[in-house]
Design an enzyme around this catalytic site. Structure first.
Site, PDB file in Angstrom:
ATOM      1  CG  ASN A  20      -1.746   1.219   1.388  1.00 39.80           C
ATOM      2  OD1 ASN A  20      -1.798   2.050   0.482  1.00 39.80           O
ATOM      3  ND2 ASN A  20      -2.412   1.360   2.533  1.00 39.80           N
ATOM      4  CD1 TRP A  21       3.230   0.984  -3.076  1.00 44.23           C
ATOM      5  CD2 TRP A  21       3.271   2.287  -4.897  1.00 44.23           C
ATOM      6  NE1 TRP A  21       3.830   0.274  -4.079  1.00 44.23           N
ATOM      7  CE2 TRP A  21       3.876   1.046  -5.219  1.00 44.23           C
ATOM      8  CE3 TRP A  21       3.180   3.268  -5.890  1.00 44.23           C
ATOM      9  CZ2 TRP A  21       4.387   0.767  -6.485  1.00 44.23           C
ATOM     10  CZ3 TRP A  21       3.690   2.984  -7.162  1.00 44.23           C
ATOM     11  CH2 TRP A  21       4.285   1.752  -7.447  1.00 44.23           C
ATOM     12  CE  LYS A  22      -0.201   3.058   4.855  1.00 48.77           C
ATOM     13  NZ  LYS A  22      -0.137   3.127   6.310  1.00 48.77           N
ATOM     14  CG  HIS A 110      -5.722   1.699   5.419  1.00 50.32           C
ATOM     15  ND1 HIS A 110      -5.281   2.627   6.329  1.00 50.32           N
ATOM     16  CD2 HIS A 110      -4.689   0.851   5.203  1.00 50.32           C
ATOM     17  CE1 HIS A 110      -4.015   2.357   6.640  1.00 50.32           C
ATOM     18  NE2 HIS A 110      -3.640   1.281   5.978  1.00 50.32           N
ATOM     19  CD  GLU A 112      -2.865   5.308   6.964  1.00 50.51           C
ATOM     20  OE1 GLU A 112      -2.875   5.338   5.725  1.00 50.51           O
ATOM     21  OE2 GLU A 112      -1.914   4.837   7.632  1.00 50.51           O
ATOM     22  CD  GLU A 182      -3.119  -2.557   7.531  1.00 47.36           C
ATOM     23  OE1 GLU A 182      -2.092  -2.788   6.928  1.00 47.36           O
ATOM     24  OE2 GLU A 182      -3.747  -1.480   7.449  1.00 47.36           O
ATOM     25  N   GLY A 188       2.897   2.218  10.773  1.00 47.52           N
ATOM     26  CA  GLY A 188       3.837   3.319  10.590  1.00 47.52           C
ATOM     27  C   GLY A 188       4.599   3.704  11.834  1.00 47.52           C
ATOM     28  CB  SER A 228       5.784  -1.786  11.863  1.00 45.29           C
ATOM     29  OG  SER A 228       5.374  -0.468  12.184  1.00 45.29           O
TER      30      SER A 228
HETATM   31  O1  LIG Z   1      -1.627  -0.537   4.646  1.00 49.24           O
HETATM   32  C1  LIG Z   1      -0.589  -0.691   5.263  1.00 49.24           C
HETATM   33  C2  LIG Z   1      -0.503  -0.440   6.682  1.00 49.24           C
HETATM   34  O2  LIG Z   1      -1.123   0.739   7.048  1.00 49.24           O
HETATM   35  C3  LIG Z   1       0.848  -0.655   7.286  1.00 49.24           C
HETATM   36  O3  LIG Z   1       1.680   0.456   7.107  1.00 49.24           O
HETATM   37  P1  LIG Z   1       3.212   0.341   7.601  1.00 49.24           P
HETATM   38  O4  LIG Z   1       3.756  -0.912   6.994  1.00 49.24           O
HETATM   39  O5  LIG Z   1       3.878   1.568   7.093  1.00 49.24           O
HETATM   40  O6  LIG Z   1       3.170   0.248   9.095  1.00 49.24           O
END
Ligand SMILES: O=C[C@H](O)COP(=O)(O)O
Length: 269
Positions: A20-22, A110, A112, A182, A188, A228
């Site tokens: 997930n590149w966000k 998600h 977020e 998650e 993060g 993470s």
């Molecule tokens: O979608 C992925 C998650 O939010 C995990 O993010 P992260 O690997 O940066 O902790």
């Protein structure tokens, strides 16, 4: 039949590593990133693991072009989707548009999106239905915040999210859905859940699926862990019976790290 994990578990579920590149990488950066991954990953990697990248909407056309031109086995998807089919919904992207671009997956719910955009389980359910209706596979995210975890209510919290997200979705559609556990406190932060923490919740989710659906469906649905995940902690997570892959944020922006995650079998658990 999927190969055994380092622990020797044999689930029949093909592991899935989704990046997930966000909100990172523009459509030109995306070309370079996906090319680097594609050059590094070889046929045996794709036989062992499904590899998915979820870039921002604006990158999807670039990613499609790179992947289709060289017939790379990397799959791709979106980070969100509208619950609506079409019409006057400014700023929204319909599932049918994503499917037309060759997306196989779309992330829904998600944390977020839940936190910054007020998405609740009913909306996550509607989005999952939209994704399934467009013949794509939703990656349905669930997970508890720190306060819930401290109160010891994490399993109940996640199961309530599962119940809400899957409401009135028929078995044949749930079978091709992916669940991503998650814990919000691990996203993060560099604070990865212990493999036992991940296993506890992923196993509880599978048990709930078995309660909701019969016919062995629970044993077919892939359940990912996210939060993470890095190249040096993935093997221990993957050694857990009910962890079938990872939803990777930050580490998916580093091609070397993401490829290492996809090749977790080569590193000791
Ligand atoms: O979608 C992925 C998650 O939010 C995990 O993010 P992260 O690997 O940066 O902790």
């Amino acid at each position: 039949m999927a190969p055994a994990t380092p622990s020797g578990k044999q689930t029949g579920r093909k592991p899935l590593m989704a990046g997930n590149w966000k909100m990172n990488k523009n459509h030109l950066d995306a070309i370079l990133l996906v090319q680097k991954m594609a050059f590094a990953l070889k046929e045996p990697d794709f036989e062992a693991v499904d590899v998915v990248v979820c870039p921002p909407f604006t990158d999807l056309r670039s990613v499609q072009t790179v992947i289709e031109a060289d017939r790379y086995a990397i799959q791709y998807g979106a980070q969100d989707v509208s619950q609506h089919a079409s019409g006057a919904y400014t700023g929204e992207i319909a599932a049918s548009m994503l499917a037309k671009l060759g997306c196989s997956y779309a992330i829904v719910g998600h944390s977020e999106r839940r936190e910054y955009h007020g998405e609740d389980d009913a909306l996550v359910n509607a989005k999952a239905k939209a994704v399934l209706g467009a013949e794509m596979n939703p990656i349905i995210c669930v997970g508890e915040g720190l306060e819930v975890r401290k109160a010891g209510a994490h399993v109940a919290h996640v199961l309530a999210q599962i119940d809400g997200a899957l409401e009135k979705i028929p078995a044949d559609q749930v079978r091709r859905s992916v669940i991503a556990y998650e814990p919000v406190w691990a996203i993060g932060t560099g604070e990865v859940a212990t493999p036992q923490d991940a296993q506890e919740v992923c196993a509880a989710v599978r048990t709930r699926l078995a309660e909701l659906y019969d016919g062995g469906l629970a044993d077919q649905v892939r359940i990912l862990y996210g939060g993470s995940v890095k190249g040096d902690n993935i093997a221990k997570l993957m050694a857990q019976d009910d962890v079938d892959g990872a939803l990777v944020g930050g580490a998916s922006l580093d091609p070397g790290e993401f490829v290492k995650i996809c090749r977790y079998r080569e590193f000791p658990a």
